[in-house]
Design a protein around this motif. Structure first.
Motif, short mmCIF file in Angstrom:
data_model
loop_
_atom_site.label_atom_id
_atom_site.label_comp_id
_atom_site.label_asym_id
_atom_site.label_seq_id
_atom_site.Cartn_x
_atom_site.Cartn_y
_atom_site.Cartn_z
N GLU A 1 23.08 53.48 56.00
CA GLU A 1 22.20 53.77 54.86
C GLU A 1 22.99 53.86 53.56
N GLU A 2 24.15 54.52 53.61
CA GLU A 2 24.98 54.63 52.41
C GLU A 2 25.46 53.26 51.95
N ALA A 3 25.84 52.40 52.90
CA ALA A 3 26.33 51.07 52.57
C ALA A 3 25.24 50.24 51.90
N LYS A 4 24.03 50.26 52.48
CA LYS A 4 22.93 49.48 51.91
C LYS A 4 22.56 49.98 50.52
N THR A 5 22.56 51.30 50.34
CA THR A 5 22.22 51.88 49.04
C THR A 5 23.23 51.45 47.99
N LEU A 6 24.51 51.48 48.35
CA LEU A 6 25.55 51.10 47.40
C LEU A 6 25.46 49.62 47.04
N VAL A 7 25.20 48.77 48.02
CA VAL A 7 25.08 47.33 47.76
C VAL A 7 23.90 47.06 46.82
N GLU A 8 22.80 47.78 47.02
CA GLU A 8 21.62 47.57 46.17
C GLU A 8 21.87 48.00 44.73
N LYS A 9 22.73 49.01 44.53
CA LYS A 9 22.98 49.52 43.19
C LYS A 9 23.92 48.63 42.38
N ILE A 10 24.72 47.81 43.06
CA ILE A 10 25.69 46.97 42.37
C ILE A 10 24.96 45.85 41.62
N THR A 11 25.29 45.68 40.34
CA THR A 11 24.66 44.65 39.52
C THR A 11 25.45 43.35 39.56
N ASP A 12 24.81 42.26 39.10
CA ASP A 12 25.50 40.97 39.05
C ASP A 12 26.74 41.04 38.16
N ALA A 13 26.61 41.73 37.04
CA ALA A 13 27.74 41.84 36.11
C ALA A 13 28.91 42.58 36.75
N GLN A 14 28.60 43.64 37.49
CA GLN A 14 29.66 44.39 38.16
C GLN A 14 30.37 43.55 39.21
N VAL A 15 29.60 42.78 39.96
CA VAL A 15 30.20 41.92 40.98
C VAL A 15 31.09 40.86 40.34
N ASN A 16 30.59 40.21 39.30
CA ASN A 16 31.37 39.16 38.63
C ASN A 16 32.64 39.72 38.02
N ASP A 17 32.55 40.91 37.39
CA ASP A 17 33.75 41.53 36.81
C ASP A 17 34.76 41.89 37.89
N PHE A 18 34.25 42.41 39.03
CA PHE A 18 35.14 42.79 40.12
C PHE A 18 35.89 41.57 40.66
N VAL A 19 35.14 40.49 40.94
CA VAL A 19 35.76 39.29 41.50
C VAL A 19 36.73 38.67 40.49
N LYS A 20 36.37 38.71 39.20
CA LYS A 20 37.24 38.16 38.16
C LYS A 20 38.57 38.91 38.12
N GLU A 21 38.50 40.24 38.15
CA GLU A 21 39.72 41.04 38.12
C GLU A 21 40.54 40.85 39.40
N TYR A 22 39.83 40.76 40.52
CA TYR A 22 40.52 40.55 41.80
C TYR A 22 41.27 39.23 41.81
N ARG A 23 40.61 38.16 41.33
CA ARG A 23 41.25 36.85 41.29
C ARG A 23 42.41 36.84 40.30
N LYS A 24 42.29 37.60 39.21
CA LYS A 24 43.36 37.67 38.22
C LYS A 24 44.62 38.26 38.84
N VAL A 25 44.43 39.32 39.63
CA VAL A 25 45.57 39.95 40.29
C VAL A 25 46.19 39.02 41.34
N VAL A 26 45.31 38.39 42.15
CA VAL A 26 45.81 37.49 43.19
C VAL A 26 46.53 36.29 42.59
N ASP A 27 45.94 35.68 41.55
CA ASP A 27 46.56 34.51 40.92
C ASP A 27 47.89 34.87 40.30
N LYS A 28 47.98 36.06 39.71
CA LYS A 28 49.24 36.48 39.10
C LYS A 28 50.31 36.66 40.16
#
Length: 228
Positions: free
Chosen positions: A37-64
């Protein structure tokens, strides 16, 4: 809720986002949530902008990290190997000493690529082992959930024992196995039910002969004991 289940929720909701970024996000969510229940609630609260920013920062670290690693390998290789002109056979009549010929750009690129691949391989193997462990854990949970409906303890124990030795190349192969086990469980439950029926035997006839009518002698004896 397992990492694989959380990843499935993220992929379904953010289908256009890079999978490696969603995989990293799924691992972080799995560490923070104690139940489904906690996992589903958290996934529902995450916005598109938050996901894109997270993946962008993650890829920046990995690429570096990859870029820094490549530079380090290239520097070490230049120190280790002599990238100078390759020696050639001299003209016997010229009296000149042989001069080394330069290594081509393709040769250098190949050496660097092979070195990088060799260094990255252990990391890739660890990641694959980690993901494989998550998949096996998720599959065991699904099988255990099905076996909870089984009333044949011997069948349950043998199935779990056999499962530890089995390998499934794809999710489709495991799904097919799980469907077969559902049928086997139904058969095992029916066998247990049949065995219980055979063990009970025929019901005993009620004592006293049911509603048998009293005889005249019995009635006279009862009346004779009544007070006048």
């Amino acid at each position: 809720m397992t990492y694989q289940q959380i990843l499935a929720l993220l992929i379904a909701k953010y289908s256009g986002v890079r999978k490696d970024g969603l995989e990293q996000m799924a691992r972080m969510i799995a560490l923070q949530c104690s139940n489904e229940e906690e996992a589903k609630t958290l996934v529902e609260k995450i916005t598109d902008a938050q996901v894109n920013d997270f993946v962008k920062e993650y890829r920046k670290v990995v690429d570096k990290e990859v870029s820094d690693s490549n530079k380090t390998f290239e520097t070490n290789l230049k120190k280790k190997y002599d990238f100078v002109e390759k020696k050639t056979d001299p003209d016997p009549n010229s009296g000149d000493d042989p001069k080394p010929a330069p290594k081509s750009t393709d040769d250098i690129a190949t050496i660097v690529a092979n070195a990088v691949a060799s260094a990255v391989k252990p990391l890739q193997e660890r990641l694959e082992k980690y993901e494989k462990g998550d998949v096996e854990k998720s599959r065991l949970e699904k099988l255990t959930e099905k076996l909870n409906e089984c009333r044949d303890e011997t069948f349950k124990a043998q199935t779990l024992k056999d499962f530890k030795r089995m390998q499934f190349e794809t999710d489709e192969a495991f799904s097919e196995y799980l469907t077969e086990k559902e049928t086997d469980i139904a058969t095992a439950n029916q066998n247990v039910a049949n065995s219980n029926l055979r063990g009970n035997g025929k019901p005993l006839a009620p004592s006293g002969g049911g509603n048998k009518e009293a005889s005249k002698e019995e009635l006279d004896a009862v009346i004779g004991r009544m007070p006048i």
